[in-house]
Design a protein around this motif. Sequence first.
Motif, short mmCIF file in Angstrom:
data_model
loop_
_atom_site.label_atom_id
_atom_site.label_comp_id
_atom_site.label_asym_id
_atom_site.label_seq_id
_atom_site.Cartn_x
_atom_site.Cartn_y
_atom_site.Cartn_z
N ILE A 38 109.81 51.80 -92.96
CA ILE A 38 111.19 51.29 -92.89
C ILE A 38 112.15 52.32 -93.45
CG2 ILE A 38 112.76 49.51 -93.75
CD1 ILE A 38 110.34 47.63 -93.87
N GLY A 39 111.77 52.89 -94.60
CA GLY A 39 112.62 53.89 -95.24
C GLY A 39 112.88 55.08 -94.33
N LEU A 40 111.81 55.58 -93.70
CA LEU A 40 111.96 56.76 -92.85
C LEU A 40 112.85 56.44 -91.65
CD1 LEU A 40 108.37 58.33 -92.82
CD2 LEU A 40 110.40 59.13 -94.03
N VAL A 41 112.60 55.29 -91.02
CA VAL A 41 113.39 54.94 -89.84
C VAL A 41 114.87 54.81 -90.19
CG1 VAL A 41 113.81 53.12 -88.15
CG2 VAL A 41 111.47 53.85 -88.65
N LEU A 42 115.13 54.10 -91.31
CA LEU A 42 116.52 53.96 -91.75
C LEU A 42 117.14 55.32 -92.04
CD1 LEU A 42 116.55 50.91 -94.19
CD2 LEU A 42 117.90 51.20 -92.13
N ALA A 43 116.35 56.17 -92.70
CA ALA A 43 116.88 57.50 -93.06
C ALA A 43 117.24 58.28 -91.80
CB ALA A 43 115.84 58.26 -93.88
N PHE A 44 116.33 58.28 -90.82
CA PHE A 44 116.60 59.05 -89.60
C PHE A 44 117.85 58.53 -88.89
CE2 PHE A 44 111.80 60.02 -89.23
CZ PHE A 44 111.94 60.94 -90.26
N SER A 45 118.04 57.22 -88.95
CA SER A 45 119.19 56.67 -88.24
C SER A 45 120.51 56.95 -88.98
CB SER A 45 119.02 55.17 -88.03
OG SER A 45 118.92 54.54 -89.28
N LEU A 46 120.39 57.38 -90.25
CA LEU A 46 121.61 57.68 -91.01
C LEU A 46 122.04 59.14 -90.88
CD1 LEU A 46 121.10 55.89 -94.44
CD2 LEU A 46 122.91 55.44 -92.79
N GLY A 47 121.26 59.94 -90.14
CA GLY A 47 121.48 61.39 -90.09
C GLY A 47 122.92 61.79 -89.87
N LYS A 48 123.55 61.18 -88.86
CA LYS A 48 124.90 61.56 -88.50
C LYS A 48 125.87 61.27 -89.65
CE LYS A 48 127.77 60.19 -84.77
NZ LYS A 48 127.80 59.36 -83.56
N GLN A 49 125.72 60.09 -90.23
CA GLN A 49 126.63 59.69 -91.31
C GLN A 49 126.50 60.59 -92.53
OE1 GLN A 49 125.03 57.71 -89.34
NE2 GLN A 49 126.27 55.94 -88.80
N ILE A 50 125.25 60.94 -92.86
CA ILE A 50 125.05 61.80 -94.04
C ILE A 50 125.66 63.16 -93.79
CG2 ILE A 50 123.34 62.85 -95.55
CD1 ILE A 50 123.17 59.99 -95.92
N THR A 51 125.50 63.67 -92.57
CA THR A 51 126.12 64.97 -92.26
C THR A 51 127.62 64.90 -92.48
OG1 THR A 51 124.48 65.13 -90.53
CG2 THR A 51 126.19 66.81 -90.55
N ALA A 52 128.23 63.79 -92.03
CA ALA A 52 129.67 63.63 -92.23
C ALA A 52 130.01 63.58 -93.71
CB ALA A 52 130.16 62.37 -91.53
N LEU A 53 129.17 62.89 -94.48
CA LEU A 53 129.42 62.78 -95.92
C LEU A 53 129.42 64.13 -96.60
CD1 LEU A 53 127.50 59.86 -97.66
CD2 LEU A 53 129.94 60.33 -97.63
N THR A 54 128.53 65.02 -96.14
CA THR A 54 128.44 66.32 -96.81
C THR A 54 129.69 67.17 -96.57
OG1 THR A 54 127.28 67.27 -94.95
CG2 THR A 54 125.94 66.45 -96.75
N LEU A 55 130.50 66.78 -95.59
CA LEU A 55 131.75 67.51 -95.38
C LEU A 55 132.79 67.14 -96.42
CD1 LEU A 55 131.97 67.15 -91.52
CD2 LEU A 55 131.15 69.10 -92.83
N GLY A 56 132.47 66.16 -97.22
CA GLY A 56 133.41 65.72 -98.25
C GLY A 56 133.82 64.29 -97.97
N GLU A 57 134.06 63.57 -99.03
CA GLU A 57 134.41 62.16 -98.96
C GLU A 57 135.63 61.93 -98.04
OE1 GLU A 57 132.83 60.11 -101.52
OE2 GLU A 57 133.63 58.27 -100.67
N ASP A 58 136.68 62.75 -98.21
CA ASP A 58 137.92 62.54 -97.46
C ASP A 58 137.72 62.77 -95.98
OD1 ASP A 58 139.07 61.97 -99.83
OD2 ASP A 58 139.90 63.98 -100.13
N VAL A 59 137.04 63.88 -95.66
CA VAL A 59 136.78 64.18 -94.26
C VAL A 59 135.98 63.04 -93.63
CG1 VAL A 59 135.72 65.80 -92.66
CG2 VAL A 59 136.81 66.63 -94.74
#
Lengths: 346, 359
Positions: free
Chosen positions: A218-239
């Motif tokens: 479950i953890g892995l599947v959830l993690a993989f599905s969050l990929g796009k969002q995490i990438t956006a987060l690394t650009l900074g909270e505001d972005v």
Amino acid sequence: MPQSQAQLHQPSVSPKRSRSLRLLGLIVGILLLALCFVVSITLGAAEITPNTVWQSLVAFDGSTNHLIITTVRLPRALIALSVGAALAVAGSLMQGLTQNALADPGILGISAGAALAVVASTFMFGSLSVQSYTWIAFAGGAIAAIAVYLLGSVGRRGITPLKLILAGAVLSYLMAALTTGILILSQRTLDDIRFWLAGSVAGRDLNNLVQVFPYILIGLVLAFSLGKQITALTLGEDVAKGLGLRTGWVKAIAAIVVVLLAGSAVSLAGPIGFIGLIVPHIVRFWVGADYRWLLPYAAIWGAMLLSLTDLAARLVIKPQELPVGIMTALIGAPFFIYLARSKVKQ
Amino acid sequence: MRGVPLHQSSTMKISWFVIRSNSLRLSFRIDRRVPLVLLLLLIMTLIVMVISVGYGEYPIPHLDVVKTVLGLQSSNSDYVFVIHTLRLPRVIIAFMVGTALAIAGTLLQGLTRNPLAAPEIVGVEAGAGLAAVALIVLFPSIPILFLPIAAFAGAAIAALLVYGLAWEQGSAPIRLILVGVGVGAIASAFTTLMITFGNIYDVSQALVWLAGSVYGRNWEHVQALLPWLVVFIPASLLLARELNTLNLGDQVARSLGSSVEWQRALLLITCVALSGASVATAGTIGFVGLMAPHLARQLVGNAHEGLIPTAALVGGLIVALADLLGRSLFAPIEIPCGVITAVVGAPYFLYLLYRNRNT
């Protein structure tokens, strides 16, 4: 220290590899992983030929060698794979979430929290079922994670690497002290648990894995599905907010996934450090900072790294073996120092 | 030591004692609060010590404790035995260890200019711990006199590694801390290795010791620890002035004529010697080196000439008190005083982290 925190998380200087190259890398990774798996089943204290290994899987005849394969080596190899994948993905998520190149479940106290919870409940209630171990480890890891995160992010400047790491180090210290206190009060608990505490994938049977594996999956599947969002987060909270991301939710879900993965790993294998630290950095060489690719890569290379480390741990002083947690610390801590040197400029 | 006086800003209403000698190149400038604070701390410490010596399975009235220690009453031979052989060395060790750890912590905080630095965080204690556990587990028959030397060597190697690895055109405080965390992790991995493979009896011993305990310490331990304190506590006082200069920042310190790296190295050696010797005697008693300087700073302010002795007494008081608590909380089971200081100290550290949140 104001400049250092911006520099600690390196901006995405991602090597621009094409989609097909990344896919190729993924396939090569899977093949290598399969190879590692076979090697780790074949090599060990008892000399068993690859042919016998194959026979034991397809035509089990109950001989000693076949028993060694199916009851000792196979569970062990599978557990190493799952734990490695879980830790590496948890580490990658933590590095993305905290914008901190030095994050890892071990360094930030999650493993120590889970370990303390398990030791305390073994002390109070005696030996426990694997199922309850797992939940207790989740609870302990979650509490530690929340505490470290809150403490690391207080203040005007938000989360800084130094605060986060100090909070993690000190909470780990506190929990280790409490763990030691319990072990001193009860030598029985100490003898039951000292090998587990050092972090090891040995001596667990397939049943343990079967009970914990669903959570890892479950953890892995959830993690993989969050990929796009995490990438956006690394650009900074505001972005990220500007891109229409509900950052609060993403962070909360990602944190739950981290605890799920790290807690499962600890309950299976005890506190194994540094896999979550090293692997994301290794795979970034190939895939850059795109978490859609980074997370699956991390899973594969984490599994591979832990399998190989485990293999080394049981071959270096054959027929005895080292707990794999010690091996990963010996490889990982120098890497941590290297990162601290190269990523922290002042 | 060059004689560049640091001018006190006129806004602060603190007066100073200045002790200068023309023949020797010495000068101390001490906050006027210091003597009173030191006296009060000393009295409190003595009270705790007397209570601690009197407390136990065989209770001894406080007055008799004082009399016996001073040698005024030697009629009751039970008292003499219990106090002189069993309890007094232990209490004295607790005080000495606390003193050493507190000074080491003060130096390290001054050195790294970080209020959150402490010997247990930057890996110095882990190094000392590893060396000592290795000695206990691998060579159980070696006399304890060698334990401080091994621990000092371990602490020194750890400190050298940290200092060397954090070096990059000078030693930046933040890198020192992060590299210290890494070196600490390596040392604890090896310690875990010893614990996993040692004989269970030796391991139990090593664990009690690791958790930081003054249980069963005798005059031999006092003798082993004393020389280290006698040499390095005065050294730390002599270095106090340099520490004040360093605290102004590397550049200012350099322009005031301080050879920054050299001073830092000397301070580090003193810090390592003190924490190594105390770890060797009583194991890793965490957070004393962190708490004591902060409490002392609130009492006497920032100037290190006064801060160091105050922190030393505060540290001694903390460990003596922790030992008393550890013995009495769950009696007859004894909680190592290192567990007590960690349980109190870690939250205190986190509070400090919170208070320093904007730096």
